[in-house]
Design a protein around this motif. Structure first.
Motif, PDB file in Angstrom:
ATOM      1  N   SER A  86      10.821  -5.358   7.947  1.00  0.00           N
ATOM      2  CA  SER A  86      10.251  -4.689   7.259  1.00  0.00           C
ATOM      3  C   SER A  86      10.392  -5.503   6.292  1.00  0.00           C
ATOM      4  CB  SER A  86      10.660  -3.261   7.202  1.00  0.00           C
ATOM      5  OG  SER A  86      11.952  -3.866   6.535  1.00  0.00           O
ATOM      6  N   LEU A 128       6.485  -7.477   6.467  1.00  0.00           N
ATOM      7  CA  LEU A 128       5.230  -7.386   6.078  1.00  0.00           C
ATOM      8  C   LEU A 128       4.268  -7.373   5.019  1.00  0.00           C
ATOM      9  CD1 LEU A 128       5.751  -4.141   9.127  1.00  0.00           C
ATOM     10  CD2 LEU A 128       5.118  -6.757   8.931  1.00  0.00           C
ATOM     11  N   TRP A 131       1.070  -5.060  12.878  1.00  0.00           N
ATOM     12  CA  TRP A 131       0.452  -5.276  11.315  1.00  0.00           C
ATOM     13  C   TRP A 131      -0.847  -4.946  11.868  1.00  0.00           C
ATOM     14  CZ3 TRP A 131      -2.207  -8.955   8.498  1.00  0.00           C
ATOM     15  CH2 TRP A 131      -1.878  -8.697   6.630  1.00  0.00           C
ATOM     16  N   ASP A 177      -2.346  -2.517  13.414  1.00  0.00           N
ATOM     17  CA  ASP A 177      -2.875  -0.911  12.245  1.00  0.00           C
ATOM     18  C   ASP A 177      -3.889  -1.806  11.454  1.00  0.00           C
ATOM     19  OD1 ASP A 177      -0.645   0.026  13.105  1.00  0.00           O
ATOM     20  OD2 ASP A 177       0.739  -0.593  11.301  1.00  0.00           O
ATOM     21  N   TRP A 178      -4.419  -2.914  11.521  1.00  0.00           N
ATOM     22  CA  TRP A 178      -4.912  -3.348  10.186  1.00  0.00           C
ATOM     23  C   TRP A 178      -6.725  -2.764  11.274  1.00  0.00           C
ATOM     24  CZ3 TRP A 178      -8.624  -6.611  12.216  1.00  0.00           C
ATOM     25  CH2 TRP A 178      -9.647  -7.429  11.289  1.00  0.00           C
TER      26      TRP A 178
END
Length: 156
Positions: A2, A5, A100, A103-104
């Motif tokens: 985490s 990111l 990540w 998600d974008w």
């Protein structure tokens, strides 16, 4: 993971980046291509060259300068985007970076009310990744698997 990111960003690609991106693509794809007996450096060059559309390509960057991968997300017809390339350097896979980026990509699709299509290599670890992210297998052609993520099913 985490803490990694927030250190990620997407940066534009320049036409002079081709050779570095080719090396990264070969690094990322070689194990999967060798598993199906299809690794060929010349073919890798051809495939990247055919999909080298700078306005839709982004470097995946760690700490503002370390290029750890790249992604291409481009329009395909009126209702879809094509995730043409999503590659991470060896050693940067399995750290949440792909999630990540996904998600974008899905946020971009939602904003545009479009689905996302992609093709993955049979026997690639990427197949599990795409299935986990809501993609559905729509067809198979030789060593390629065709997937689609439907925006309408994700309440776009």
């Amino acid at each position: 993971m985490s803490d990694l990111l927030p250190r990620l960003s997407l940066q534009p690609v320049d036409s002079n980046d081709f050779e570095d991106m080719l090396a990264l693509r070969i690094d990322a794809m070689r194990p999967s291509l060798e598993r199906v007996g299809r690794f060929d450096a010349a073919r890798s060059r051809e495939r990247l060259s055919a999909g080298f559309v700078v306005p839709f390509m982004h470097h995946i960057v760690l700490d503002g300068s370390q290029r750890v991968g790249f992604v291409t997300l481009k329009p395909e017809g009126a209702d879809a985007l094509r995730l043409d390339h999503l590659y991470l350097r060896t050693g940067f896979q399995g750290l949440g970076i792909g999630e990540w980026v996904m998600d974008w990509a899905q946020a971009q699709a939602r904003e545009q009310h479009r689905d996302i299509k992609l093709t993955a290599l049979v026997k690639s670890d990427a197949n599990r990744f795409y299935l986990r992210h809501g993609f559905v297998l729509e067809g198979e052609e030789g060593v390629d698997l065709h997937y689609r993520w439907r925006c309408a099913e994700m309440t776009c």
